[in-house]
Design a protein around this motif. Sequence first.
Motif, PDB file in Angstrom:
ATOM      1  N   UNK A  87     -44.171 -19.529  -9.430  1.00  0.00           N
ATOM      2  CA  UNK A  87     -42.898 -18.926  -9.856  1.00  0.00           C
ATOM      3  C   UNK A  87     -42.298 -18.087  -8.733  1.00  0.00           C
ATOM      4  N   UNK A  88     -41.087 -18.425  -8.261  1.00  0.00           N
ATOM      5  CA  UNK A  88     -40.458 -17.635  -7.195  1.00  0.00           C
ATOM      6  C   UNK A  88     -39.907 -16.317  -7.733  1.00  0.00           C
ATOM      7  N   UNK A  89     -39.738 -15.351  -6.830  1.00  0.00           N
ATOM      8  CA  UNK A  89     -39.144 -14.069  -7.219  1.00  0.00           C
ATOM      9  C   UNK A  89     -37.765 -14.304  -7.828  1.00  0.00           C
ATOM     10  N   UNK A 105     -38.239 -21.502 -16.222  1.00  0.00           N
ATOM     11  CA  UNK A 105     -38.332 -22.131 -14.903  1.00  0.00           C
ATOM     12  C   UNK A 105     -38.606 -23.635 -15.003  1.00  0.00           C
ATOM     13  N   UNK A 106     -38.056 -24.388 -14.040  1.00  0.00           N
ATOM     14  CA  UNK A 106     -38.322 -25.830 -13.933  1.00  0.00           C
ATOM     15  C   UNK A 106     -39.011 -26.105 -12.602  1.00  0.00           C
ATOM     16  N   UNK A 107     -40.073 -26.897 -12.645  1.00  0.00           N
ATOM     17  CA  UNK A 107     -40.828 -27.217 -11.435  1.00  0.00           C
ATOM     18  C   UNK A 107     -40.005 -28.049 -10.459  1.00  0.00           C
ATOM     19  N   UNK A 108     -40.155 -27.739  -9.160  1.00  0.00           N
ATOM     20  CA  UNK A 108     -39.523 -28.505  -8.091  1.00  0.00           C
ATOM     21  C   UNK A 108     -40.545 -29.483  -7.502  1.00  0.00           C
ATOM     22  N   UNK A 109     -40.096 -30.477  -6.726  1.00  0.00           N
ATOM     23  CA  UNK A 109     -41.048 -31.409  -6.091  1.00  0.00           C
ATOM     24  C   UNK A 109     -42.109 -30.692  -5.264  1.00  0.00           C
ATOM     25  N   UNK A 117     -45.829 -20.100 -19.789  1.00  0.00           N
ATOM     26  CA  UNK A 117     -45.267 -20.961 -18.747  1.00  0.00           C
ATOM     27  C   UNK A 117     -44.980 -22.341 -19.336  1.00  0.00           C
ATOM     28  N   UNK A 118     -43.805 -22.458 -19.935  1.00  0.00           N
ATOM     29  CA  UNK A 118     -43.426 -23.733 -20.555  1.00  0.00           C
ATOM     30  C   UNK A 118     -43.346 -24.857 -19.525  1.00  0.00           C
ATOM     31  N   UNK A 119     -43.240 -24.493 -18.243  1.00  0.00           N
ATOM     32  CA  UNK A 119     -43.096 -25.491 -17.188  1.00  0.00           C
ATOM     33  C   UNK A 119     -44.432 -26.099 -16.749  1.00  0.00           C
ATOM     34  N   UNK A 155     -35.063 -15.224 -22.982  1.00  0.00           N
ATOM     35  CA  UNK A 155     -34.080 -16.276 -22.736  1.00  0.00           C
ATOM     36  C   UNK A 155     -33.007 -16.294 -23.827  1.00  0.00           C
ATOM     37  N   UNK A 156     -33.249 -15.526 -24.903  1.00  0.00           N
ATOM     38  CA  UNK A 156     -32.315 -15.489 -26.032  1.00  0.00           C
ATOM     39  C   UNK A 156     -31.749 -14.077 -26.162  1.00  0.00           C
TER      40      UNK A 156
END
Length: 314
Positions: free
Chosen positions: A57-59, A66-70, A90-92, A234-235
């Motif tokens: 997870x980035x700052x 968050x969505x995972x990147x390649x 961590x839903x991602x 998030x809500x």
Amino acid sequence: MTQNNKQLISFLMIFSSLIFMQTIANFANAKVISSVKPIGFITEAIVSGVTDTDIILPDGASPHTYYLKPSDLAKLKSAELVIWVGKDMEAFMPTILKNIDKQKQIELMTVPEIKSLLRTSHDKHEQEDAHSHDEVSQGHHGEYDEHIWLSPKIAKIIAQSIHDRLITLYPDKSTLIDENLDEFITKLTETEQNIAKKLITVQNRGYFVFHDAYGYFEAQFGLKKLGSFTINPAVQPGVQKVYAIQQKLKDHQAVCVFREPQFSPAVIEKIVSGTDVRIGELNPLGTSITLSKGAYSQFLSNLTQQLMDCLDRN
């Protein structure tokens, strides 16, 4: 096209390919990966001198959205060990981790010693409102509070769990791993004592937090949280919740409202308008802290100072 131009283009293509391959290799360098920064702090303390670590997870990002990147996928697939909290935090993570050997990951919410210390995800103030329209519209955010890195007691168990797995991965470095664990426990115990001494002066000062994330820390150090704006950051909080908090502020029950760097809704400014209530900021992910062996104790000390900066004013 001239021969020289063809050679130049060919060279640039090869050079670009090498850069790309090196970038992927760099992403895959770290052998022990943590999902979020505070878990990474604990991990670094135990892994220091043994192998490389990294954090997904980035700052500035939220583990809830968050969505995972390649590049993240490359890190996870090449790691010897992945340490994460659980599916409700961590839903991602769960989808990608289905394809990774269970022996190469530690899902902290499933560790028996941690499970026995878990708090429910709703404090008593939230439970009283649990059947209101606002609470139903927000939905439940898991049965248990997964912000387990905010419990020094659980942090010691996390460190022990990482230690035990590292011993099997790097048996030739078991002495160093043992020393790292002992140093972490000693430093953290000292930090807990210092925090308790500081916070005892503000234990009777009520406050609200934007995000219901601090239950473990508050319980250990006897703090007087009156409630939270939301369970799932998030809500946005609903109208009834906002009104209820406004009424409590008008009744002078709170001296502070705390926001967070990654969630700073304008609603907080509006709610405190016309009152003497101060706005503070808490950072439950330690985004300003550099990864190091002593980062976890620094993280807890910083959080303590953020609380004191708002609650301890006359």
